[in-house]
Design an enzyme around this catalytic site. Structure first.
Site, PDB file in Angstrom:
ATOM      1  N   HIS A 123     -84.375 -14.301  28.853  1.00 54.00           N
ATOM      2  CA  HIS A 123     -84.179 -13.607  27.580  1.00 54.00           C
ATOM      3  C   HIS A 123     -85.509 -12.998  27.134  1.00 54.00           C
ATOM      4  CE1 HIS A 123     -80.479 -16.240  26.377  1.00 54.00           C
ATOM      5  NE2 HIS A 123     -80.148 -15.237  27.161  1.00 54.00           N
TER       6      HIS A 123
ATOM      7  N   HIS B 167     -69.710 -16.119  32.307  1.00 51.57           N
ATOM      8  CA  HIS B 167     -71.002 -16.735  32.007  1.00 51.57           C
ATOM      9  C   HIS B 167     -70.881 -18.174  31.492  1.00 51.57           C
ATOM     10  CE1 HIS B 167     -73.509 -13.460  33.018  1.00 51.57           C
ATOM     11  NE2 HIS B 167     -73.314 -12.729  31.948  1.00 51.57           N
TER      12      HIS B 167
ATOM     13  N   TYR C 110     -77.926 -21.158  21.225  1.00 49.44           N
ATOM     14  CA  TYR C 110     -77.575 -22.459  21.795  1.00 49.44           C
ATOM     15  C   TYR C 110     -77.913 -23.621  20.859  1.00 49.44           C
ATOM     16  CZ  TYR C 110     -76.844 -19.636  25.894  1.00 49.44           C
ATOM     17  OH  TYR C 110     -76.381 -18.673  26.742  1.00 49.44           O
TER      18      TYR C 110
ATOM     19  N   LYS D 279     -82.043  -8.281  33.843  1.00 52.16           N
ATOM     20  CA  LYS D 279     -81.855  -7.051  33.066  1.00 52.16           C
ATOM     21  C   LYS D 279     -83.156  -6.259  33.027  1.00 52.16           C
ATOM     22  CE  LYS D 279     -78.005  -8.354  30.091  1.00 52.16           C
ATOM     23  NZ  LYS D 279     -77.535  -8.501  28.721  1.00 52.16           N
TER      24      LYS D 279
ATOM     25  N   ARG E  76     -77.411 -15.275  35.696  1.00 47.16           N
ATOM     26  CA  ARG E  76     -76.250 -14.439  35.375  1.00 47.16           C
ATOM     27  C   ARG E  76     -75.424 -14.262  36.645  1.00 47.16           C
ATOM     28  NH1 ARG E  76     -80.772 -11.985  32.958  1.00 47.16           N
ATOM     29  NH2 ARG E  76     -80.649 -11.854  30.676  1.00 47.16           N
TER      30      ARG E  76
ATOM     31  N   ARG F  67     -73.453 -20.533  32.870  1.00 47.66           N
ATOM     32  CA  ARG F  67     -74.785 -20.175  32.348  1.00 47.66           C
ATOM     33  C   ARG F  67     -74.957 -20.729  30.929  1.00 47.66           C
ATOM     34  NH1 ARG F  67     -79.032 -16.269  32.430  1.00 47.66           N
ATOM     35  NH2 ARG F  67     -79.283 -15.043  30.527  1.00 47.66           N
TER      36      ARG F  67
END
Length: 295
Positions: free
Chosen positions: A265, A239, A274, A169, A145, A242
């Site tokens: 994730h 992003h 994706y 995160k 990120r 990414r």
């Protein structure tokens, strides 16, 4: 109700250890929520009814807030009331039964491999060129990120073992492998980095012209300028590289679980977006190249 909001913010800061950006978003959402309730003369957390929350959501909609923004604010309200209920501050969680608005998930924009190659084809003549080259190669080579990239310290790069450590995160650390090509350009940049320090000591990897940490805004300006210079017509977000990293990995045969780990994730459902991009590409190629795809 200010005391309850302060308690909740302390909880997500010190116990849940959420990111600074998330905490600020929660704080803004709750202040706006509290202001609305105060205007309605609802001055006690125990006096809030389901109807008050529903009317607040209608108020947001009537004031042209997007569905995404309303959904986020409702998530804040739900988590806030859940916390108050679990701590015994309120006896009924009135927010529990309110359904979140259904969101249409937009597919993230990605660049083609050819566009990425053109973007990363940077001729290095100045320390800034070496920085930009290393920075974008590392970003595309790892799928970090933007916040993770810009917060990297010198100690987070382990060139000998070909890994980078980053804090994602929820303050979760993850270790991402880096390839030889990225390492080659990182080493070149590190040789030039002293020219950017401006006689200051900074532990951050990527520096601005004053020798401090490069900002998100400056990073985005760099990419925009490079896209214009190379005449690459693509609408990007911070992003985009990414998303491009994940999509290209998938298209070249990588396992979805591996991509999930690399991206950090927590839920594989987030990574599955994706596969939809890849499927769209397949359909586009079929319609474009198959001789009988259309009449």
């Amino acid at each position: 109700m200010k005391d309850e909001i302060d308690d909740f913010i302390n909880y997500i800061t010190f116990e849940k250890r959420l990111s600074k950006n998330t905490i600020n978003s929660y704080k803004k959402d709750l202040i706006k929520y509290n202001d609305y309730l105060s205007k309605k003369k609802v001055n006690s957390i125990n006096n809030i009814k389901v109807e008050d929350i529903e009317e607040y959501l209608k108020y947001l909609k009537n004031n042209n807030y997007t569905v995404t923004s309303i959904a986020r604010k409702l998530t804040t309200i739900k988590n806030y009331h859940k916390y108050l209920f679990q701590r015994g501050i309120i006896s009924i969680n009135v927010a529990e039964s309110i359904e979140r608005p259904k969101l249409r998930k937009a597919l993230p924009k990605v660049m083609s491999v050819e566009q990425v190659d053109r973007l990363l084809n940077i001729e290095c003549n100045t320390p800034f060129d070496y920085r930009n080259k290393a920075m974008l190669e590392l970003l595309y080579g790892t799928g970090l990120r933007i916040s993770e990239l810009l917060n990297l310290k010198l100690s987070d790069i382990d060139i000998e073992n070909c890994i980078v450590r980053c804090i994602g995160k929820g303050n979760k650390e993850r270790i991402v492998p880096i390839g030889e090509y990225v390492i080659f350009h990182l080493e070149k940049y590190l040789n030039e980095r002293t020219k950017l320090t401006n006689n200051k000591r900074s532990d951050y990897l990527f520096l601005n012209k004053l020798g401090g940490k490069l900002s998100r805004f400056s990073f985005f300006k760099i990419i925009k300028r490079l896209l214009n210079e190379k005449n690459i017509k693509v609408d990007i977000s911070p992003h985009t590289l990414r998303h491009s990293f994940a999509t290209h990995m998938l298209e070249y045969g990588a396992d979805l679980r591996s991509i999930q780990e690399l991206l950090g994730h927590s839920d594989i459902a987030t990574t599955k977006i994706y596969t939809h991009i890849s499927n769209n590409r397949i359909k586009e190629d079929y319609n474009k190249y198959h001789p009988r795809s259309s009449k």
